[in-house]
Design an enzyme around this catalytic site. Structure first.
Site, mmCIF file in Angstrom:
data_model
loop_
_atom_site.group_PDB
_atom_site.id
_atom_site.type_symbol
_atom_site.label_atom_id
_atom_site.label_comp_id
_atom_site.label_asym_id
_atom_site.label_seq_id
_atom_site.Cartn_x
_atom_site.Cartn_y
_atom_site.Cartn_z
ATOM 1 N N CYS A 1 3.123 5.531 3.908
ATOM 2 C CA CYS A 1 2.658 6.462 2.879
ATOM 3 C C CYS A 1 1.520 7.331 3.412
ATOM 4 O O CYS A 1 0.372 6.887 3.473
ATOM 5 C CB CYS A 1 2.209 5.678 1.644
ATOM 6 S SG CYS A 1 1.637 6.724 0.303
ATOM 7 N N CYS B 1 -1.150 8.356 0.805
ATOM 8 C CA CYS B 1 -2.074 7.260 0.492
ATOM 9 C C CYS B 1 -3.060 7.023 1.633
ATOM 10 O O CYS B 1 -4.255 6.872 1.406
ATOM 11 C CB CYS B 1 -1.312 5.953 0.280
ATOM 12 S SG CYS B 1 0.202 6.096 -0.633
ATOM 13 N N ASP B 2 -2.557 6.949 2.846
ATOM 14 C CA ASP B 2 -3.356 6.418 3.950
ATOM 15 C C ASP B 2 -3.789 7.458 4.989
ATOM 16 O O ASP B 2 -4.596 7.148 5.859
ATOM 17 C CB ASP B 2 -2.573 5.301 4.661
ATOM 18 C CG ASP B 2 -2.297 4.136 3.714
ATOM 19 O OD1 ASP B 2 -3.107 3.917 2.796
ATOM 20 O OD2 ASP B 2 -1.277 3.446 3.890
#
Ligand code: FAD
Ligand code: NAP
Length: 313
Positions: free
Chosen positions: A133, A136-137
């Site tokens: 992701c 997200c990261d």
């Protein structure tokens, strides 16, 4: 007879549980085969859930959610659901323990599972440097170098996203042509801080207690190359967890698209009255916790009206 059966206890299912019980449905059970919380509990850090500041893990974020639902009367059965079917107005919940429960409405939120590429260290470092992701990261690797694995639309689009944040992106693909859209490939080729590592597959990701320190890739000639990166993003396809909707004759209970995602309208209604699909498993899902939670709330409000109509009209 349940007013509502919720299948899956991720952000979508838990939010559906909160809104159905708090909104007046009397008898609601959430079926979750493991611990409630969903796939975000695998993440070592989440920083894009609105209102939540500071460094918290996905597990930290999700721990209070079941407790909040239980306060309003949500029951949790820790059991896998094998199949959901419908007989007249009544849904049947076929449980892995052989029992069959009945429900007037169903909200399904069984999520999706990113495929693993299958190289050494991938599972060990998942959530500690290996990610699926970028939204997200990616920010954790701001101005650092990262590797992206895959050659489809997701890998190339995520590589472009990461190239805006990171110092450099190594795009590792097992062939020398991509299956992504040509204009995306063109954008990749003119992005200066993306280096193509073609005809190559990851052999091993390695690191230490702090996380990933590098990725070893192997090309078609068997030659190895070490790439020193703290982050490795794999985008090698995604499987929607739609198994519970498969009927005895192999058909799906409701309409699906060609990728196996459930077709819903903006109120999470499926093609079957009383059945709602939420979160990562529905069409056009942004695959974010906040969106899955939003879907759960929308579906719950619909289910409340549907059950009311069924009982009173
Ligand atoms: P899921 O979270 O997948 O939950 C589905 C649940 O259903 C699971 O608990 C599963 O056990 C259960 N289930 C499945 N089948 C059955 C069955 N047959 N019977 C009973 N139970 C079943 N999103 C963000 O917004 N921010 C981030 O920073 C972020 N980081 C991420 C990091 C990682 C490593 C990963 C993997 C994902 C990340 N995501 C992030 C994405 C986010 O986790 C998902 O979009 C979100 O969890 C989707 O919620 P969901 O409820 O639809 O499904
Ligand atoms: P995908 O199209 O299946 O691509 C997966 C990629 O991973 C392929 O390049 C594949 O290589 C590679 N791969 C698979 N297994 C691997 C392994 N074990 N090791 C190394 N590489 C591996 O998946 P996706 O990119 O997630 O896309 C899924 C669907 O969504 C597609 O239909 C896609 O078009 C669509 N999508 C569309 C958009 C858009 O329209 N903007 C955006 C994202 C996704 P090979 O190419 O050699 O098979």
């Amino acid at each position: 007879m349940l007013d509502c059966a919720i299948i899956g206890g991720g952000p979508a299912g838990l939010t559906a549980g909160l809104y159905t019980t708090r909104g007046g449905l009397e008898n609601v059970t959430m079926y979750e085969k493991g611990m409630p919380g969903g796939q975000i509990t695998q993440s070592s850090e989440i920083e894009n859930y609105p209102g939540v500041t500071g460094e918290i893990t996905g597990m930290d974020l999700m721990i209070p959610w079941p407790e909040q639902c239980q306060k309003f009367g949500l029951k949790h059965d820790m059991v896998e659901v094998k199949r959901v079917s419908k007989d007249g107005d009544i849904f049947k919940i076929h449980r892995a323990d052989g029992k069959v429960d009945e429900a007037r409405s169903v909200i399904i939120g069984t999520g999706s599972s990113p495929r693993r590429a299958g190289f050494k260290g991938e599972n060990e470092f998942f959530g500690k440097g290996v990610s699926t992701c970028a939204t997200c990261d990616g920010f954790f690797y701001k101005r650092k170098e990262v590797a992206v694995v895959g050659g489809g639309d997701t890998a190339l689009e995520e590589a472009l996203y990461l190239a805006k944040i990171c110092a450099k992106v190594y795009l590792i693909h097992r062939r020398d042509t991509f299956r992504s859209a040509p204009n995306t490939v063109a954008r990749i080729k003119r992005t200066e801080n993306i280096e193509l590592v073609l005809n190559s597959v990851p052999d091993e990701v390695y690191g230490d207690k702090m996380g990933v320190t590098g990725l070893r890739v192997k090309n078609n000639n068997g030659e190895m190359r070490d790439i020193a990166v703290p982050g490795v993003f794999t985008f090698v396809g995604n499987d929607v967890n739609n198994q519970t909707l498969i009927q005895e004759d192999g058909s799906f209970l409701c309409d699906m698209n060609e990728s196996g995602e459930v077709i819903v309208d903006i109120t999470m209604k499926t093609s079957v009255p009383g059945l709602y699909a939420t979160g990562d498993m529905r069409i056009n899902a942004p695959k974010q916790v906040v969106c899955a939670a939003g879907d759960g709330a929308v579906a719950a409000l619909q289910a409340i009206s549907y059950v009311d109509e069924l009982l009173n009209h």
